[in-house]
Design a protein around this motif. Sequence first.
Motif, PDB file in Angstrom:
ATOM      1  N   GLU A 216      14.800  20.627  11.011  1.00 16.88           N
ATOM      2  CA  GLU A 216      13.899  20.316   9.538  1.00 16.88           C
ATOM      3  C   GLU A 216      12.352  20.178  10.069  1.00 16.88           C
ATOM      4  N   VAL A 217      11.642  20.864   9.288  1.00 18.81           N
ATOM      5  CA  VAL A 217      10.094  20.749   9.281  1.00 18.81           C
ATOM      6  C   VAL A 217       9.580  20.357   7.865  1.00 18.81           C
ATOM      7  N   VAL A 218       9.013  19.090   8.146  1.00 19.18           N
ATOM      8  CA  VAL A 218       8.396  18.338   7.030  1.00 19.18           C
ATOM      9  C   VAL A 218       7.063  19.100   6.743  1.00 19.18           C
ATOM     10  N   SER A 219       6.822  19.990   5.628  1.00 19.65           N
ATOM     11  CA  SER A 219       5.901  20.864   5.549  1.00 19.65           C
ATOM     12  C   SER A 219       5.042  20.394   4.244  1.00 19.65           C
ATOM     13  N   THR A 220       3.924  21.233   4.174  1.00 25.48           N
ATOM     14  CA  THR A 220       3.016  21.019   2.991  1.00 25.48           C
ATOM     15  C   THR A 220       3.214  22.353   1.954  1.00 25.48           C
ATOM     16  N   CYS A 221       2.881  22.050   0.930  1.00 19.84           N
ATOM     17  CA  CYS A 221       2.803  23.052  -0.213  1.00 19.84           C
ATOM     18  C   CYS A 221       1.365  22.775  -0.934  1.00 19.84           C
ATOM     19  N   ASN A 222       0.291  23.163  -0.336  1.00 20.90           N
ATOM     20  CA  ASN A 222      -0.944  22.786  -0.886  1.00 20.90           C
ATOM     21  C   ASN A 222      -1.151  23.287  -2.265  1.00 20.90           C
ATOM     22  N   SER A 223      -0.929  24.415  -2.579  1.00 21.72           N
ATOM     23  CA  SER A 223      -1.032  25.077  -3.959  1.00 21.72           C
ATOM     24  C   SER A 223      -0.120  24.304  -4.816  1.00 21.72           C
ATOM     25  N   ALA A 231      -6.120  17.833   2.689  1.00 21.46           N
ATOM     26  CA  ALA A 231      -5.800  16.677   2.014  1.00 21.46           C
ATOM     27  C   ALA A 231      -4.281  16.939   2.217  1.00 21.46           C
ATOM     28  N   SER A 232      -3.615  18.009   1.901  1.00 25.25           N
ATOM     29  CA  SER A 232      -2.274  18.067   1.898  1.00 25.25           C
ATOM     30  C   SER A 232      -1.652  17.458   3.131  1.00 25.25           C
ATOM     31  N   ASN A 233      -2.347  17.852   4.326  1.00 22.06           N
ATOM     32  CA  ASN A 233      -1.673  17.384   5.725  1.00 22.06           C
ATOM     33  C   ASN A 233      -1.664  15.613   5.557  1.00 22.06           C
ATOM     34  N   GLU A 234      -2.890  15.199   5.067  1.00 17.40           N
ATOM     35  CA  GLU A 234      -2.967  13.800   5.002  1.00 17.40           C
ATOM     36  C   GLU A 234      -1.857  13.028   3.784  1.00 17.40           C
ATOM     37  N   TRP A 235      -1.988  13.801   2.889  1.00 17.94           N
ATOM     38  CA  TRP A 235      -0.731  13.353   1.892  1.00 17.94           C
ATOM     39  C   TRP A 235       0.578  13.438   2.520  1.00 17.94           C
ATOM     40  N   LEU A 236       0.791  14.321   3.129  1.00 18.94           N
ATOM     41  CA  LEU A 236       2.016  14.370   3.912  1.00 18.94           C
ATOM     42  C   LEU A 236       2.474  13.332   4.924  1.00 18.94           C
ATOM     43  N   GLU A 237       1.366  13.135   5.497  1.00 24.01           N
ATOM     44  CA  GLU A 237       1.634  11.823   6.689  1.00 24.01           C
ATOM     45  C   GLU A 237       1.812  10.420   5.761  1.00 24.01           C
ATOM     46  N   GLN A 238       1.200  10.154   4.487  1.00 20.76           N
ATOM     47  CA  GLN A 238       1.095   8.938   4.031  1.00 20.76           C
ATOM     48  C   GLN A 238       2.501   8.787   3.070  1.00 20.76           C
ATOM     49  N   ASN A 239       2.849  10.126   2.514  1.00 18.81           N
ATOM     50  CA  ASN A 239       3.894   9.866   1.470  1.00 18.81           C
ATOM     51  C   ASN A 239       5.170  10.658   1.917  1.00 18.81           C
ATOM     52  N   MET A 240       5.201  11.709   2.391  1.00 19.96           N
ATOM     53  CA  MET A 240       6.478  12.466   3.143  1.00 19.96           C
ATOM     54  C   MET A 240       7.091  11.799   4.165  1.00 19.96           C
ATOM     55  N   LEU A 241       6.275  11.340   5.297  1.00 16.68           N
ATOM     56  CA  LEU A 241       6.865  10.633   6.292  1.00 16.68           C
ATOM     57  C   LEU A 241       7.648   9.340   6.147  1.00 16.68           C
ATOM     58  N   PRO A 242       6.980   8.544   5.468  1.00 18.82           N
ATOM     59  CA  PRO A 242       7.948   7.150   5.336  1.00 18.82           C
ATOM     60  C   PRO A 242       9.040   7.552   4.726  1.00 18.82           C
ATOM     61  N   PHE A 243       9.325   8.651   3.962  1.00 16.59           N
ATOM     62  CA  PHE A 243      10.770   8.836   3.373  1.00 16.59           C
ATOM     63  C   PHE A 243      11.543   9.900   4.252  1.00 16.59           C
ATOM     64  N   TYR A 244      10.782  10.775   4.867  1.00 18.95           N
ATOM     65  CA  TYR A 244      11.449  11.629   5.913  1.00 18.95           C
ATOM     66  C   TYR A 244      10.604  11.427   7.494  1.00 18.95           C
ATOM     67  N   PRO A 245      11.216  10.278   7.830  1.00 19.19           N
ATOM     68  CA  PRO A 245      10.781   9.835   9.359  1.00 19.19           C
ATOM     69  C   PRO A 245      11.267  10.983  10.242  1.00 19.19           C
ATOM     70  N   LEU A 246      10.189  11.122  11.251  1.00 22.08           N
ATOM     71  CA  LEU A 246      10.318  12.126  12.120  1.00 22.08           C
ATOM     72  C   LEU A 246      11.197  11.908  13.276  1.00 22.08           C
ATOM     73  N   GLY A 247      11.595  12.814  13.944  1.00 20.59           N
ATOM     74  CA  GLY A 247      12.407  12.276  15.251  1.00 20.59           C
ATOM     75  C   GLY A 247      13.696  12.954  15.203  1.00 20.59           C
ATOM     76  N   ASP A 248      14.684  12.941  16.368  1.00 17.77           N
ATOM     77  CA  ASP A 248      15.985  13.492  16.532  1.00 17.77           C
ATOM     78  C   ASP A 248      16.801  12.536  15.930  1.00 17.77           C
ATOM     79  N   ILE A 249      17.618  13.240  14.929  1.00 18.58           N
ATOM     80  CA  ILE A 249      18.539  12.360  14.173  1.00 18.58           C
ATOM     81  C   ILE A 249      19.970  12.323  14.951  1.00 18.58           C
TER      82      ILE A 249
END
Lengths: 253, 75
Positions: A216-223, A231-249
């Motif tokens: 799984e690659v947590v990605s941006t869709c800036n449009s 700003a999308s990359n920053e939003w991803l780090e602040q909002n997506m990564l807490p819910f979709y934590p990175l690493g091997d599952i």
Amino acid sequence: MAEVEIKQENLVYAKPRLITDNVMHYCPGCSHGTVHKLIAEVIDELGLAERTVGVSPVGCSVFAYNYIDIDWMEAAHGRALAVATAVKRLKPETLVFTYQGDGDLSAIGTAESIHAAARGENVVAIYINNAIYGMTGGQMAPTTLLGMKTATTPYGRDPRLNGYPYKIAEMMAHLDGATYITRQSVHKPANVRKCKAAIKKAFQRSMEGKGFSLVEVVSTCNSGWKLSPVASNEWLEQNMLPFYPLGDIKEVK
Amino acid sequence: MAKIKGTIVVDKERCKGCGVCVASCPCDVLSLSSEVNGKGYPAAQMAVPDACTGCASCAVICPDSCITVYRQKFE
């Protein structure tokens, strides 16, 4: 001090050989391009360019076959893993992977995806999760975060009306057939390098017959997110990564 | 003392001016050009070429594979 000479022996990094000269149709800063590049690099490093079949989805990456110079098949919406199953069973010496978005793999294609993982097919699913339907104009997807504004949830996703988001990687990790499940991102150079290592491991495991892999690659869709690429990359780090934590599952040795 | 220096070559017509490379450069070498390419995008360029170490962070993250990186060691 002298200038750096532009010559082959000083070359550190160049466009991968398997990425075609076509200019990608993706929006500026889209994660798809970065992940395409990683796949092209890994296939070339493994020496599998002549015996790889990719299965492209429906979504923005439907045109992936224009950009990576390998053999491709185009599947109906959500059915990429069903097509990949057939290709891998008929040609077991081939590296078979699917390239799917969250609207494809975890919405319309949930049944095909879960069952391909449960059967332990020796294929790899590259799963681009940007929490939105990008191609059709930024509507809510099953993966959309609570409170996230999309074209169809203009006041933010409300669980009483729209339900809760779900994590298909964790769901698949419960299945015995799925042997390597990992979540990566490409929003920073270090993450890009880690993502490449994960894709390489998944491809190698597939060729060794170790079962189903999901990257799984947590990605941006800036449009779709209505933000600039940076700003999308920053939003991803602040909002997506807490819910979709990175690493091997999950990794079964 | 030996010093490692780098430089990049940007495929200006391929670049879409997303600026992700500018944000990713650890040495703040890059900026977006004030001129636009054939598609109307401001391509990435080296604003402070002397600070480049050739680490390739910009090229690694570039979604459109338009950056080529060279690196040389000077004695």
